[in-house]
Design a protein around this motif. Structure first.
Motif, PDB file in Angstrom:
ATOM      1  N   ILE A  86       0.853  -1.188   0.000  1.00 52.73           N
ATOM      2  CA  ILE A  86       0.000   0.000   0.000  1.00 52.73           C
ATOM      3  C   ILE A  86       0.893   1.243   0.000  1.00 52.73           C
ATOM      4  CG2 ILE A  86      -1.880   1.212   1.144  1.00 52.73           C
ATOM      5  CD1 ILE A  86      -2.609  -1.591   0.197  1.00 52.73           C
ATOM      6  N   PRO A  87       0.732   2.139  -0.979  1.00 53.55           N
ATOM      7  CA  PRO A  87       1.542   3.369  -0.993  1.00 53.55           C
ATOM      8  C   PRO A  87       1.258   4.232   0.232  1.00 53.55           C
ATOM      9  CG  PRO A  87       0.426   3.026  -3.108  1.00 53.55           C
ATOM     10  CD  PRO A  87      -0.160   2.051  -2.151  1.00 53.55           C
ATOM     11  N   THR A  88       2.277   4.920   0.691  1.00 53.17           N
ATOM     12  CA  THR A  88       2.114   5.839   1.816  1.00 53.17           C
ATOM     13  C   THR A  88       1.273   7.040   1.377  1.00 53.17           C
ATOM     14  OG1 THR A  88       4.225   5.176   2.783  1.00 53.17           O
ATOM     15  CG2 THR A  88       3.328   7.293   3.466  1.00 53.17           C
ATOM     16  N   THR A  89       0.297   7.393   2.212  1.00 57.47           N
ATOM     17  CA  THR A  89      -0.599   8.504   1.914  1.00 57.47           C
ATOM     18  C   THR A  89      -0.194   9.719   2.742  1.00 57.47           C
ATOM     19  OG1 THR A  89      -2.389   6.927   1.554  1.00 57.47           O
ATOM     20  CG2 THR A  89      -3.014   9.226   1.831  1.00 57.47           C
ATOM     21  N   LYS A  90      -0.117  10.885   2.090  1.00 51.40           N
ATOM     22  CA  LYS A  90       0.224  12.128   2.774  1.00 51.40           C
ATOM     23  C   LYS A  90      -1.024  12.991   2.898  1.00 51.40           C
ATOM     24  CE  LYS A  90       5.038  12.078   1.276  1.00 51.40           C
ATOM     25  NZ  LYS A  90       6.132  12.816   0.590  1.00 51.40           N
ATOM     26  N   LEU A  91      -1.257  13.495   4.120  1.00 50.56           N
ATOM     27  CA  LEU A  91      -2.474  14.256   4.408  1.00 50.56           C
ATOM     28  C   LEU A  91      -2.148  15.517   5.189  1.00 50.56           C
ATOM     29  CD1 LEU A  91      -4.649  11.284   5.718  1.00 50.56           C
ATOM     30  CD2 LEU A  91      -4.773  12.262   3.444  1.00 50.56           C
ATOM     31  N   CYS A  92      -3.105  16.447   5.168  1.00 47.10           N
ATOM     32  CA  CYS A  92      -3.068  17.633   6.026  1.00 47.10           C
ATOM     33  C   CYS A  92      -4.372  17.632   6.811  1.00 47.10           C
ATOM     34  CB  CYS A  92      -2.932  18.911   5.202  1.00 47.10           C
ATOM     35  SG  CYS A  92      -2.919  20.408   6.211  1.00 47.10           S
ATOM     36  N   VAL A  93      -4.304  17.431   8.126  1.00 44.53           N
ATOM     37  CA  VAL A  93      -5.515  17.290   8.939  1.00 44.53           C
ATOM     38  C   VAL A  93      -5.407  18.158  10.189  1.00 44.53           C
ATOM     39  CG1 VAL A  93      -5.981  14.944   8.147  1.00 44.53           C
ATOM     40  CG2 VAL A  93      -4.546  15.298  10.131  1.00 44.53           C
ATOM     41  N   ASP A  94      -6.547  18.352  10.822  1.00 42.00           N
ATOM     42  CA  ASP A  94      -6.606  19.109  12.071  1.00 42.00           C
ATOM     43  C   ASP A  94      -6.135  18.209  13.209  1.00 42.00           C
ATOM     44  OD1 ASP A  94      -7.494  20.451  14.472  1.00 42.00           O
ATOM     45  OD2 ASP A  94      -8.839  21.627  13.213  1.00 42.00           O
ATOM     46  N   GLU A  95      -5.234  18.723  14.035  1.00 47.70           N
ATOM     47  CA  GLU A  95      -4.681  17.894  15.115  1.00 47.70           C
ATOM     48  C   GLU A  95      -5.708  17.572  16.192  1.00 47.70           C
ATOM     49  OE1 GLU A  95      -2.845  21.526  17.843  1.00 47.70           O
ATOM     50  OE2 GLU A  95      -1.512  20.048  16.937  1.00 47.70           O
ATOM     51  N   ARG A  96      -6.889  18.232  16.152  1.00 42.74           N
ATOM     52  CA  ARG A  96      -7.942  17.928  17.128  1.00 42.74           C
ATOM     53  C   ARG A  96      -8.820  16.762  16.687  1.00 42.74           C
ATOM     54  NH1 ARG A  96     -10.071  24.021  17.124  1.00 42.74           N
ATOM     55  NH2 ARG A  96      -9.769  23.538  14.914  1.00 42.74           N
ATOM     56  N   THR A  97      -8.570  16.214  15.506  1.00 42.95           N
ATOM     57  CA  THR A  97      -9.361  15.100  14.977  1.00 42.95           C
ATOM     58  C   THR A  97      -8.921  13.785  15.621  1.00 42.95           C
ATOM     59  OG1 THR A  97      -9.481  16.265  12.870  1.00 42.95           O
ATOM     60  CG2 THR A  97     -10.166  13.963  12.877  1.00 42.95           C
ATOM     61  N   LYS A  98      -9.897  12.914  15.907  1.00 40.04           N
ATOM     62  CA  LYS A  98      -9.561  11.606  16.479  1.00 40.04           C
ATOM     63  C   LYS A  98      -8.892  10.716  15.434  1.00 40.04           C
ATOM     64  CE  LYS A  98     -13.002  11.331  20.163  1.00 40.04           C
ATOM     65  NZ  LYS A  98     -14.072  10.511  20.779  1.00 40.04           N
ATOM     66  N   VAL A  99      -7.995   9.862  15.909  1.00 43.12           N
ATOM     67  CA  VAL A  99      -7.258   8.968  15.016  1.00 43.12           C
ATOM     68  C   VAL A  99      -8.220   8.041  14.268  1.00 43.12           C
ATOM     69  CG1 VAL A  99      -5.499   7.166  14.912  1.00 43.12           C
ATOM     70  CG2 VAL A  99      -5.239   9.068  16.501  1.00 43.12           C
ATOM     71  N   LYS A 100      -9.252   7.571  14.955  1.00 41.03           N
ATOM     72  CA  LYS A 100     -10.215   6.660  14.327  1.00 41.03           C
ATOM     73  C   LYS A 100     -10.923   7.323  13.154  1.00 41.03           C
ATOM     74  CE  LYS A 100     -14.047   3.557  15.447  1.00 41.03           C
ATOM     75  NZ  LYS A 100     -14.924   3.057  16.541  1.00 41.03           N
ATOM     76  N   ALA A 101     -11.311   8.593  13.309  1.00 40.85           N
ATOM     77  CA  ALA A 101     -11.983   9.314  12.219  1.00 40.85           C
ATOM     78  C   ALA A 101     -11.048   9.492  11.030  1.00 40.85           C
ATOM     79  CB  ALA A 101     -12.477  10.666  12.722  1.00 40.85           C
ATOM     80  N   ILE A 102      -9.772   9.751  11.306  1.00 39.31           N
ATOM     81  CA  ILE A 102      -8.800   9.894  10.224  1.00 39.31           C
ATOM     82  C   ILE A 102      -8.656   8.579   9.469  1.00 39.31           C
ATOM     83  CG2 ILE A 102      -6.371  10.356   9.694  1.00 39.31           C
ATOM     84  CD1 ILE A 102      -6.312  12.192  12.147  1.00 39.31           C
ATOM     85  N   LEU A 103      -8.571   7.472  10.193  1.00 41.88           N
ATOM     86  CA  LEU A 103      -8.390   6.165   9.553  1.00 41.88           C
ATOM     87  C   LEU A 103      -9.623   5.766   8.740  1.00 41.88           C
ATOM     88  CD1 LEU A 103      -6.522   3.996  12.205  1.00 41.88           C
ATOM     89  CD2 LEU A 103      -5.605   5.275  10.267  1.00 41.88           C
ATOM     90  N   ILE A 104     -10.823   6.075   9.239  1.00 40.13           N
ATOM     91  CA  ILE A 104     -12.039   5.734   8.497  1.00 40.13           C
ATOM     92  C   ILE A 104     -12.075   6.493   7.176  1.00 40.13           C
ATOM     93  CG2 ILE A 104     -14.553   5.996   8.500  1.00 40.13           C
ATOM     94  CD1 ILE A 104     -14.522   5.342  11.469  1.00 40.13           C
ATOM     95  N   ALA A 105     -11.738   7.791   7.220  1.00 43.48           N
ATOM     96  CA  ALA A 105     -11.717   8.581   5.985  1.00 43.48           C
ATOM     97  C   ALA A 105     -10.638   8.073   5.032  1.00 43.48           C
ATOM     98  CB  ALA A 105     -11.484  10.051   6.321  1.00 43.48           C
ATOM     99  N   TRP A 106      -9.482   7.725   5.571  1.00 43.00           N
ATOM    100  CA  TRP A 106      -8.389   7.202   4.737  1.00 43.00           C
ATOM    101  C   TRP A 106      -8.762   5.847   4.131  1.00 43.00           C
ATOM    102  CZ3 TRP A 106      -5.829   2.673   6.227  1.00 43.00           C
ATOM    103  CH2 TRP A 106      -4.752   2.300   5.441  1.00 43.00           C
ATOM    104  N   ALA A 107      -9.364   4.970   4.960  1.00 45.37           N
ATOM    105  CA  ALA A 107      -9.700   3.624   4.493  1.00 45.37           C
ATOM    106  C   ALA A 107     -10.767   3.646   3.406  1.00 45.37           C
ATOM    107  CB  ALA A 107     -10.176   2.763   5.670  1.00 45.37           C
ATOM    108  N   SER A 108     -11.675   4.622   3.449  1.00 48.62           N
ATOM    109  CA  SER A 108     -12.725   4.680   2.430  1.00 48.62           C
ATOM    110  C   SER A 108     -12.152   4.935   1.037  1.00 48.62           C
ATOM    111  CB  SER A 108     -13.732   5.780   2.775  1.00 48.62           C
ATOM    112  OG  SER A 108     -13.100   7.054   2.739  1.00 48.62           O
ATOM    113  N   GLY A 109     -11.017   5.621   0.977  1.00 52.03           N
ATOM    114  CA  GLY A 109     -10.413   5.895  -0.321  1.00 52.03           C
ATOM    115  C   GLY A 109      -9.323   4.905  -0.718  1.00 52.03           C
ATOM    116  N   VAL A 110      -8.487   4.535   0.246  1.00 49.09           N
ATOM    117  CA  VAL A 110      -7.324   3.689  -0.069  1.00 49.09           C
ATOM    118  C   VAL A 110      -7.663   2.208   0.007  1.00 49.09           C
ATOM    119  CG1 VAL A 110      -4.967   3.109   0.615  1.00 49.09           C
ATOM    120  CG2 VAL A 110      -5.753   5.479   0.739  1.00 49.09           C
ATOM    121  N   MET A 111      -8.368   1.789   1.070  1.00 48.34           N
ATOM    122  CA  MET A 111      -8.664   0.377   1.272  1.00 48.34           C
ATOM    123  C   MET A 111     -10.059  -0.005   0.775  1.00 48.34           C
ATOM    124  SD  MET A 111      -5.789  -0.308   2.536  1.00 48.34           S
ATOM    125  CE  MET A 111      -5.966  -2.025   2.981  1.00 48.34           C
TER     126      MET A 111
END
Length: 202
Positions: free
Chosen positions: A66-91
């Motif tokens: 899996i290629p490494t994905t580079k993002l710009c996100v708000d540091e107040r966001t939960k890790v789980k929410a970031i992974l769900i958004a990432w997984a919907s596109g990459v996985m």
């Protein structure tokens, strides 16, 4: 020109707004309010920008690269929410959920998915100049079997409701059959009485 990080603007920087307000026949109070409102929006924009983080997500999964994905996100966001958004596109995860077995690893071991990015930031390894979230993703067969198990195993409430429905249906069918038997018996008795009366008359 002044930089975005400079302090509050001096009175001279507000002169163009004031002159424009004079031409538009605005009151002094309205012109001052517009200048202050613009400064408030600028500070809010700088505050929002200060919460942004440049991160990378590195995924480890059996049998795939899996290629490494580079993002710009708000540091107040939960890790789980970031992974769900990432997984919907990459996985290609379409249910908005993470499969069983997904873990996030930091420099000192597993990290909590419910924590915010700002909290776990100091535990992330830096690769190519970005804090990197390392995700371990289960194999496709394992994820599919876990989903099938969840779908195929109804909960106790569903089983109880289904059993109750079957019992009620069986009772209804039994009552219907008994009513038909009683009706047939009554019909036979009526025919028998008619035959007996006919014999008596004969």
């Amino acid at each position: 020109l002044r930089l975005a990080s400079s302090p509050a603007p001096p009175i001279s920087s507000a002169l163009p707004c004031i002159l424009l307000g004079v031409l538009q026949r605005k009151t002094l109070v309205e012109m001052v309010a517009e200048v202050l409102d613009g400064e408030k929006k600028r500070r809010l924009s700088l505050s929002a920008a200060s919460n942004k983080m440049l991160i990378a997500i590195r995924c480890l999964t059996p049998g795939r690269v899996i290629p490494t994905t580079k993002l710009c996100v708000d540091e107040r966001t939960k890790v789980k929410a970031i992974l769900i958004a990432w997984a919907s596109g990459v996985m290609k995860a379409t249910d908005g959920l993470l499969p069983d077995g997904v873990r996030v690893l930091g420099s000192e071991g597993p990290l909590e998915l419910e924590e915010t990015l700002g909290v776990i930031r100091r535990f992330l390894q830096v690769k190519d100049g970005r804090p990197t979230i390392t995700v371990t993703w289960p194999a496709a067969s394992q994820a599919a079997s876990a989903e099938t198990k969840v779908v195929s195993k109804p909960d106790d409430a569903q089983q109880a409701a289904e059993l109750k429905r079957k019992r009620e249906k069986a009772q209804q069918e039994k009552a219907k059959a008994k009513a038909q038997q009683d009706k047939a018996k009554e019909q036979r008795d009526r025919e028998k009485r008619v035959q007996e009366k006919a014999k008596e008359k004969a």
